[in-house]
Design an enzyme around this catalytic site. Sequence first.
Site, PDB file in Angstrom:
ATOM      1  N   HIS A 124     -21.582  65.976 -58.756  1.00 45.98           N
ATOM      2  CA  HIS A 124     -22.174  66.549 -59.711  1.00 45.98           C
ATOM      3  C   HIS A 124     -22.842  65.419 -60.918  1.00 45.98           C
ATOM      4  O   HIS A 124     -22.275  64.363 -60.736  1.00 45.98           O
ATOM      5  CB  HIS A 124     -21.396  67.398 -60.493  1.00 45.98           C
ATOM      6  CG  HIS A 124     -21.753  68.319 -61.883  1.00 45.98           C
ATOM      7  ND1 HIS A 124     -22.008  67.569 -62.957  1.00 45.98           N
ATOM      8  CD2 HIS A 124     -21.864  69.607 -61.787  1.00 45.98           C
ATOM      9  CE1 HIS A 124     -22.320  68.656 -63.899  1.00 45.98           C
ATOM     10  NE2 HIS A 124     -22.507  69.955 -62.987  1.00 45.98           N
TER      11      HIS A 124
ATOM     12  N   ASP B  35     -13.336  64.138 -59.178  1.00 44.46           N
ATOM     13  CA  ASP B  35     -13.810  65.374 -60.372  1.00 44.46           C
ATOM     14  C   ASP B  35     -13.370  66.649 -59.683  1.00 44.46           C
ATOM     15  O   ASP B  35     -13.551  67.113 -58.528  1.00 44.46           O
ATOM     16  CB  ASP B  35     -15.330  65.451 -60.210  1.00 44.46           C
ATOM     17  CG  ASP B  35     -15.933  66.660 -60.876  1.00 44.46           C
ATOM     18  OD1 ASP B  35     -15.228  67.492 -61.496  1.00 44.46           O
ATOM     19  OD2 ASP B  35     -17.260  66.840 -60.754  1.00 44.46           O
TER      20      ASP B  35
ATOM     21  N   GLN C 284     -13.973  71.748 -59.710  1.00 46.59           N
ATOM     22  CA  GLN C 284     -14.220  73.054 -59.007  1.00 46.59           C
ATOM     23  C   GLN C 284     -12.882  73.206 -58.304  1.00 46.59           C
ATOM     24  O   GLN C 284     -12.621  74.480 -57.548  1.00 46.59           O
ATOM     25  CB  GLN C 284     -15.294  72.829 -58.064  1.00 46.59           C
ATOM     26  CG  GLN C 284     -16.788  72.934 -58.502  1.00 46.59           C
ATOM     27  CD  GLN C 284     -17.182  74.110 -59.344  1.00 46.59           C
ATOM     28  OE1 GLN C 284     -16.467  75.141 -59.016  1.00 46.59           O
ATOM     29  NE2 GLN C 284     -18.142  74.215 -60.176  1.00 46.59           N
TER      30      GLN C 284
ATOM     31  N   LYS D 197     -13.698  76.859 -66.201  1.00 46.05           N
ATOM     32  CA  LYS D 197     -13.856  77.449 -64.793  1.00 46.05           C
ATOM     33  C   LYS D 197     -12.472  77.821 -64.320  1.00 46.05           C
ATOM     34  O   LYS D 197     -12.425  78.588 -63.017  1.00 46.05           O
ATOM     35  CB  LYS D 197     -14.157  76.385 -63.985  1.00 46.05           C
ATOM     36  CG  LYS D 197     -15.576  75.699 -64.170  1.00 46.05           C
ATOM     37  CD  LYS D 197     -16.019  74.628 -63.375  1.00 46.05           C
ATOM     38  CE  LYS D 197     -17.199  74.070 -63.730  1.00 46.05           C
ATOM     39  NZ  LYS D 197     -18.470  74.851 -63.978  1.00 46.05           N
TER      40      LYS D 197
ATOM     41  N   CYS E 237     -27.145  71.013 -61.488  1.00 49.99           N
ATOM     42  CA  CYS E 237     -26.559  69.698 -61.712  1.00 49.99           C
ATOM     43  C   CYS E 237     -26.437  68.807 -60.647  1.00 49.99           C
ATOM     44  O   CYS E 237     -25.199  68.061 -60.931  1.00 49.99           O
ATOM     45  CB  CYS E 237     -25.533  69.883 -62.699  1.00 49.99           C
ATOM     46  SG  CYS E 237     -25.837  70.638 -64.472  1.00 49.99           S
TER      47      CYS E 237
END
Length: 407
Positions: free
Chosen positions: A120, A196, A199, A222, A364
Amino acid sequence: MSRLRSDFPIFADIRASRPFYYLDSAASSQHPVVVLDAMDRYYRHSHANVHRGVYGLAEEATGIYETARRHLGRFIGASDPAHEIVFTKNATEALNLVAQGLGRVLLTPGSHVLLTEMEHHANLVPWMILQEQIGFTIEYLPFDAEGLLVLDGLDAMLERASILGVTLMSNVLGTLNPVAMLSEKAHQHDVLVVADGAQFVPHFVTDVSELGVDCLAITGHKMLAPTGIGALWARAEILDRMQPFLGGGEMISDVRLDGFTANEIPHKFEAGTPPIAEAAGWDAALGYLEEVGMGAICAHDRSLTSYAMNQLQQRLDDRITIFGPTDVTKRGGVISFELADVHPHDVAQVLDQHGVCVRAGHHCAKPLMRQLGVGATARASFYLYNDEQDVDALVDALLDAYRLFHD
């Protein structure tokens, strides 16, 4: 899982007037009533600034905020939850904090940072900004036609690197990267791993010790929590080494006209009044997820993703291209696709007429899109409140969109 939908007021509110199939949780999830109630309760009964007042209400607000910190730390397996969680605005700010706070300490003009081509922008641009300031080299791990990382030459790249930045799960391809293995390899070369988790954490049991990462960026919105709050987890010794990224109140222990002394961790990274109500909401979201069970959520996501992949391929056949791994055990509940000869934005608009909410665009992740050879994709993403009815509505709407542009 579909019975849980009644816990989310938005479904009752919108479904009362028109069909509503929300398939955009990878962008932002919906909120159960317990989260909304927690924020409302804070504002109605407990609102005061934190860490500043010694009166009862201020101490109550501070307790709510710090309880959320400890709860989040335990949720991801932190060894020291009270000190290893730094609240930020979102995962993007958390990754910027690592780049500016840790990168400035570790990196020199001769350094290398290793990233992947599926990152991302939040795990690309902060390093590019720092690269312009310092002058180090960025290298990239590519991915193959299946959407899996190509690890040929990994050892040679790690030999040159100081930091490895990698997503736990691609927000476009759905790919679940082998981060535990990558972390083990990286540490053999004294490379720090910045992950990261935006998600991944909402959908899978997360234990930072099992992942082996050194830093993990998370976002609340999220995983059923409000917007405007995220977090950085990092090992305490790394946070001790990092420089403050934002300056102002709360992040200092002393200020003089000739300089300042930073506060202890994690407070030295939390300048100004923090998102207190949002922390209360996130705490309630964590409790809700734990009550449902992260293992159950993961199994539900996988089952629904498998059903969706089968339905899309069987009913649309060669009229649709699905990006990412075909093996559902190697992907999360995100499906990016291209409908033959129909622009993704047109697809999304037609789907909206059927009450189906998907995202269309570059997500993104423009470098990833260029590697796929497309400008954009449409993306459906699932969460605990989705069921097969949502998938069926998606496929029906896609068939209608195809007929509309080809008949």
